[in-house]
Scaffold this motif. Sequence first.
Motif, PDB file in Angstrom:
ATOM      1  N   GLN A 207      -4.188  29.802 -10.846  1.00  0.00           N
ATOM      2  CA  GLN A 207      -4.247  28.965  -9.650  1.00  0.00           C
ATOM      3  C   GLN A 207      -5.310  29.557  -8.710  1.00  0.00           C
ATOM      4  O   GLN A 207      -5.234  30.736  -8.341  1.00  0.00           O
ATOM      5  N   ARG A 261      -4.891  25.219 -15.437  1.00  0.00           N
ATOM      6  CA  ARG A 261      -4.492  25.346 -14.026  1.00  0.00           C
ATOM      7  C   ARG A 261      -3.009  25.037 -13.887  1.00  0.00           C
ATOM      8  O   ARG A 261      -2.534  23.989 -14.300  1.00  0.00           O
ATOM      9  N   GLU A 262      -2.271  25.972 -13.308  1.00  0.00           N
ATOM     10  CA  GLU A 262      -0.870  25.767 -12.970  1.00  0.00           C
ATOM     11  C   GLU A 262      -0.629  26.349 -11.584  1.00  0.00           C
ATOM     12  O   GLU A 262      -1.566  26.750 -10.891  1.00  0.00           O
ATOM     13  N   GLY A 263       0.626  26.381 -11.145  1.00  0.00           N
ATOM     14  CA  GLY A 263       0.944  26.943  -9.840  1.00  0.00           C
ATOM     15  C   GLY A 263       1.187  25.862  -8.802  1.00  0.00           C
ATOM     16  O   GLY A 263       1.141  24.665  -9.082  1.00  0.00           O
ATOM     17  N   SER A 267      -5.234  23.093  -5.235  1.00  0.00           N
ATOM     18  CA  SER A 267      -6.511  23.023  -5.927  1.00  0.00           C
ATOM     19  C   SER A 267      -6.488  21.910  -6.974  1.00  0.00           C
ATOM     20  O   SER A 267      -5.441  21.352  -7.312  1.00  0.00           O
TER      21      SER A 267
END
Length: 471
Positions: A207, A261-263, A267
Amino acid sequence: MATPPLTIRNVTSNPIELKLLERFEAPQSRVNGGGITNITNITRTLSGFMSNITTPSSPQLAAKSESFTSQDVSVPIAAFETQPTDIATNITEVLRLTFEVEGQRYRVDTPTLSQQSTVLTPLSPNPRFEFTAVYLQKSSHLTLYSSTRLESWMGKLKHEIPLSALSIPGTHNSPTHHVALPSVRCQAVSVKAQLENGVRFLDIRVQPESADDVSKEGLVLVHSAFPISLTGTKYFRDLINTVYSFLDANPTEAIIISLKREGVGKSTDQHLSKIVKTHYTNDRWFTDNRIPTLGEARNKIVLIRRFALDDSLKGENNGRGWAIDAESWPDNCADGICSSGEIRVQDFYEVSESENIHKKITYSTDQLARAAEAVCPGPGDVEAAAAEAAKQPFFMNFLSASNFWRADCWPDRVAAKVNPSIVDHLCRSHNETEGKGDGSTGIVVCDWVGNNGDWDLVRCIVGHNAKLELR
């Protein structure tokens, strides 16, 4: 308890012959209620392993054994052949087997107390070979692999081989070996230890620290919505530096990184793509949107992107785009294909009950069978090999699964059932039928490998590159 006769499988390119069978009672053993108890003082050497245990000599075994027999035999096992025998096995006895290869002899004792693999002891001066044995006591099955230095195993393979043709050990949520919330931790050891012990595929989730400022390179390592550590934020930059250091020491190797992309930040994928392109990738990365040959990938990071690209990157590589495209990742699937056609994946991960773990094992072995049927193109020039590589996708096989709400379905508990089952399958069943392809496993993505120094799953995966060594 009756046990079946010994079966020997040779997963090497060398014809092997069993020449001597020695049999002795396990020192200080006794049968109690159908099991063996109080077996002590048997030790062994694991050459190349993280162990300081040593194997007893013949005189030591003879002195401690209540019975000892020796028999000359002749049991030839051709390369890539499985040979049933009439050699009886018994849970109260240890078999010492001496094999001959091109006039040189190598010895192994089975079983070993740790139930882990062992490197055969060379009995001839200047040994030309090294073999690793995995013994499955329940089925009395001995599998022989060509040993290799796990930190540099790709060095045995030719440049022209497509990366997708290899049997590659990988890890799921690779950097999650820290103290973390339940179900967040998926690994037993650090990324450094994984690489040194043969892992060549890393699954990374990040992230961006800044949701809108491309000048800030900070990428926080996460697993889903959670940080990977309760002892402080961990960063992608440090992980990449670890990979660079490993490649500096082992330039024959290639590391595949799948990045997603994780979290819980705000973003976007597009923002992530610009950060990675601006701050991370350089000439040590392979970022074309195609599967490379091993020669193209050596001493580099090969990027698989599980995120969408910013418009500014879509024209990279003569309009092919930037990095291997896994944006359309099929979720929770038994057999799915990314729209790019470059990745065929098994990633069934939702196990609501511990009983579903058996379904997971079935899906995993099915994917292994699909990978095994692929045939690598013969040696030729690099451009021809690169063209062939595009026709063969990565067979990606996740052994991982979990359920946050059930402790018996946390990653370590699932791995405790799945990993031994896959070792058994690779030893006894994988590509056992001749004429069914090169026997590759594809990329096998694991949880909790290296736990307590047990790298057998990795060794079995790497061992199935033996046919490619003949190319």
